[in-house]
Structure formats: structure tokens, C-alpha cells
Design an enzyme around this catalytic site. Structure first.
Site, PDB file in Angstrom:
ATOM      1  N   SER A  68     -22.167  49.853 -58.008  1.00  0.00           N
ATOM      2  CA  SER A  68     -21.815  48.780 -58.951  1.00  0.00           C
ATOM      3  C   SER A  68     -20.748  47.817 -58.449  1.00  0.00           C
ATOM      4  CB  SER A  68     -21.363  49.388 -60.287  1.00  0.00           C
ATOM      5  OG  SER A  68     -22.480  49.779 -61.047  1.00  0.00           O
ATOM      6  N   LYS A  71     -21.570  44.158 -58.447  1.00  0.00           N
ATOM      7  CA  LYS A  71     -21.313  43.241 -59.565  1.00  0.00           C
ATOM      8  C   LYS A  71     -20.168  42.272 -59.288  1.00  0.00           C
ATOM      9  CE  LYS A  71     -23.107  46.334 -63.182  1.00  0.00           C
ATOM     10  NZ  LYS A  71     -23.278  47.647 -62.537  1.00  0.00           N
ATOM     11  N   SER A 128     -19.222  48.018 -66.763  1.00  0.00           N
ATOM     12  CA  SER A 128     -20.192  48.035 -65.668  1.00  0.00           C
ATOM     13  C   SER A 128     -21.633  48.120 -66.177  1.00  0.00           C
ATOM     14  CB  SER A 128     -19.911  49.207 -64.714  1.00  0.00           C
ATOM     15  OG  SER A 128     -20.583  49.036 -63.488  1.00  0.00           O
ATOM     16  N   LYS A 238     -13.474  46.684 -59.455  1.00  0.00           N
ATOM     17  CA  LYS A 238     -14.799  47.198 -59.795  1.00  0.00           C
ATOM     18  C   LYS A 238     -15.051  48.543 -59.130  1.00  0.00           C
ATOM     19  CE  LYS A 238     -18.332  46.960 -62.160  1.00  0.00           C
ATOM     20  NZ  LYS A 238     -18.106  48.405 -62.241  1.00  0.00           N
TER      21      LYS A 238
END
Length: 395
Positions: A68, A71, A128, A238
Site C-alpha cells: 500500500s 498509494k 489505506s 504510508k
């Protein structure tokens, strides 16, 4: 002859002993801490945002599944679209069946559900959420595929060689052709924070929030990056995890005018990932500092031309020139070279007119754009005549 022999032997003995008796100080390079500094990480890097200087690295160019952390690129493209006026924070997005069907981390969007760009953005950055990410991708580019093309086009624009994205959430794995590196992820995060620091950290620093707050089905958003709650100063960025990628984290922290980015990839647990992240950031802030060589709005030159109004303008840099140095040190041997051109028809204060180069050891180590400090336009014929008369009679 015998005396010379013993003299040479004595000098040799002193030289050899000096290696044992005296410690030779030298700067720590990015590799001198060794791979064991973050032993459990498969790859890692620590950089300073303003300069991009690498302060530590371990297998930083090894291709891995970013999960993730993908992202981060999606965050950039959404903020860029808002910045360009292509979408707005209060746009209402109708969730497609395709977006709602995305698995993994999600906020359980329903097909046809309506939600603002801002709430979807919160879901993506804080929780997320894959479904929210795809909904935003479709709103920004028209389709997931076109959004992914934008992601990869931006990667090429930035000159990153070891990253390919095949979808916007990070569910895909390296063996499917979706990969990046610790170095590339750090550079993507750097681009994001250099351009959209305030907009990003406004949301990435939130530990908990709600969507659908005033409905029968409120949803609690909890940040997947627990460090934003437990470590003062960390305000993003993140996390990422799949069974294949292991535990990943791109984190950032600002202190004493310096912002650092750390990337950890391939850890075996979230606790170890968090420990190594804090370890890297603590190392960076304990050993390095930001040295402001030239402040914001530093005047490089003054330009005077009779055909412009105002006649005199200052040529400036808009952002400070900052070097990252070992604490207590200063960059040495720096010289400056600047070039610019001002159109006699006028120029806006937001228009780049040239560049200032900082040179060290015959190498350009820093380049910044130049601007005028205020808008200037072509002078009228009456203004020019008035100036000429003043020059003649009051020179």
C-alpha cells in the site's frame, strides 16, 4: 649508516603506533553504519527532503513489492488534480461497482454510494482503503487504467528506473509486474512532500476520524501508521503489507527546519518495522542538521531598465537554499553563478526568469530558479519620457 638505520626504524615504529593510538575522524557515509543497523529490514533508506541527500541505505535499489505504499503515488496525483482545478475537495463521487468490489483494506463502499473527494481521500490516506483509492482514481482520470498510466508517466518524468505500477492500491505483487524500491519510494514521497507537504500531512497525521458521521452507518477510520500517535513529530506517511511483501513503511518527520523520509521494506512484524523506522529517524536527527546557506527571498541581483515599470526590480530566490551537514559543520568552498533574462514587455513575479547555481569543487551542487520580487510591465511612453527628462535635468 648504523645511526640512519635505527633512525628509520624508530620513525617507522612511531608511524605504526599512531594508527593504534590516534583515531582518525572522518564523515559517516550512507553505508558505514552497515546493514545490521536495521538488521531485520530487507531494504531501507533515509533521506533529507529538501536536498534528496541519502543519509543511510541498505539494498535501497532492490526491487520489492511496495504494497500500500503504492498509494503515495495515488495521493500525489489526486492532490495534483485538485491543484490544477481538475477536481475539487467537495466534488461528490458516485462509487462504481468496480471500486466497491476491491478487496483488502477497505471502508466497505457500496456501489452507487455518494461520497466527497475529501472523505474518500481520508479513507485512502488514513485507513489505506483500496475501494476509496480506486473511486478516486476513476474520478481523477476516468478509469483505473488511465490513472495507472498517469502513475507510470509521472515515474518516468521523475527519472525513476526501478518502479512499475499495474494498479493504484498495492494489492498486486512483484511477480505480477508491480514493484518499486526503497530508493524510488523515498523519491516519490519526496516529490509529494516538496510540492504538497501541508495538504498531505494535514491528513496523514490524523490518527482517527469518521466518515458517514451523521448517518446510521458511521465508519471509524484508524491510521495504519501508529507512529503518528505514539512518536511526536512523525506526521506521515504510508504503511504497506501483504503476505509476500512483508511489513513496509514510508515515514516522515520534521524537526528544527529539516524534514527526513525513511523507508523500511520487508520486515517480519509491524512492531519491528516501527522500531527500525524510529531508529533511522533518530539517527538522522541526532547526526545531521539543516544549514541555511541562503534564506528565503534572498536577493541575488537588482535589475534596472528604463522601459519597465517599476524601473527597478529585485531578482530573488523564493525558497531557502539548505544544505544537510554533519552537526557542527558547514559546507566549504561554495561559489555562485546566476543567469537570468527579463522580457522588456514585462514579467510576472511567478514566472521563472533564470537560475542560480551553487558550485563546489567545480561541480554544480545546487540549482534554484530565479524570480522578480514584484510584477513588472512595459512602461508607457509618458513614463519613459518623464524618466529621460529627469536624467537630463536631475542626473
Amino acid at each position: 649508516m648504523k645511526r640512519q638505520y635505527w633512525l628509520k626504524l624508530t620513525i617507522l615504529f612511531i608511524v605504526i603506533m599512531s594508527f593504534f593510538l590516534f583515531k582518525i575522524e572522518k564523515p559517516v557515509t550512507a553505508n558505514e553504519l552497515g546493514d545490521d543497523f536495521v538488521k531485520e529490514a530487507k531494504s531501507a533508506i533515509l533521506i533529507e527532503v529538501n536536498t534528496g541527500k541519502v543519509l543511510y541505505e541498505k539494498n535501497a535499489h532492490e526491487k520489492r513489492s511496495p504494497a500500500s505504499m503504492t498509494k503515495i503515488m495515488a495521493i500525489y496525483l489526486v492532490l495534483e488534480a485538485i491543484d490544477k482545478g481538475q477536481i475539487k475537495w467537495d466534488d461528490v463521487v458516485t462509487v462504481s461497482e468496480h471500486a466497491a468490489s476491491y478487496g483488502g483494506s477497505q471502508v466497505y463502499l457500496e456501489p452507487g454510494e455518494k461520497m466527497t473527494v475529501e472523505d474518500l481521500f481520508k479513507c485512502m490516506v488514513i485507513a489505506s482503503a483500496n475501494d476509496a483509492t480506486v473511486a478516486l482514481a476513476e474520478h481523477v482520470a476516468g478509469s483505473e487504467e488511465l490513472f495507472v498510466k498517469r502513475m507510470n508517466d509521472k515515474i518516468k518524468e521523475w527519472g525513476l528506473q526501478n518502479t512499475v505500477f499495474i494498479e493504484p492500491t498495492g494489492l498486486a505483487e512483484k511477480d505480477e509486474g508491480h514493484y518499486s524500491t526503497a530508493y524510488d519510494m523515498a523519491m516519490i514521497a519526496r516529490e509529494l512532500l516538496r510540492k504538497y507537504e501541508k495538504e498531505t500531512t494535514k491528513y496523514s497525521s490524523i490518527y482517527e476520524d469518521y466518515i458517514r458521521k451523521d448517518t446510521p452507518n458511521p465508519f471509524w477510520l484508524v491510521n495504519t501508521n501508529k507512529l503518528v500517535r505514539h512518536v511526536p513529530g512523525i506526521d506521515g506517511l504510508k504503511t504497506g503489507w501483504t503476505s509476500s511483501s512483508g511489513y513496509n513503511l514510508t515515514a516522515t518527520m520534521k524537526k528544527d527546519g529539516m524534514r527526513l523520509i525513511s523507508v523500511i521494506m520487508g520486515e517480519t512484524s509491524s512492531s519491528q518495522r516501527n522500531y527500525d523506522t524510529v531508529k533511522l529517524l533518530n539517527y538522522g536527527f541526532s547526526q545531521y542538521e539543516a544549514y541555511v546557506y541562503r534564506p528565503k527571498d534572498y536577493v541575488v541581483d537588482e535589475y534596472d531598465h528604463i522601459l519597465l515599470t517599476p524601473r527597478k526590480v529585485k531578482v530573488i530566490i523564493k525558497e531557502p537554499i539548505v544544505f544537510v551537514v554533519k552537526k557542527g559543520e558547514k559546507p566549504e568552498g561554495l561559489t555562485e553563478k546566476f543567469t537570468y533574462e527579463i522580457n522588456r514587455k514585462g514579467v510576472s513575479k511567478n514566472e521563472v526568469i533564470g537560475k542560480l547555481e551553487i558550485i563546489q569543487n567545480d561541480q554544480v551542487v545546487y540549482t534554484v530558479p530565479l524570480y522578480v520580487d514584484e510584477d513588472c510591465k512595459k512602461a508607457s511612453i509618458f513614463e519613459v519620457l518623464n524618466r529621460l527628462l529627469k536624467n537630463i535635468f536631475f542626473n
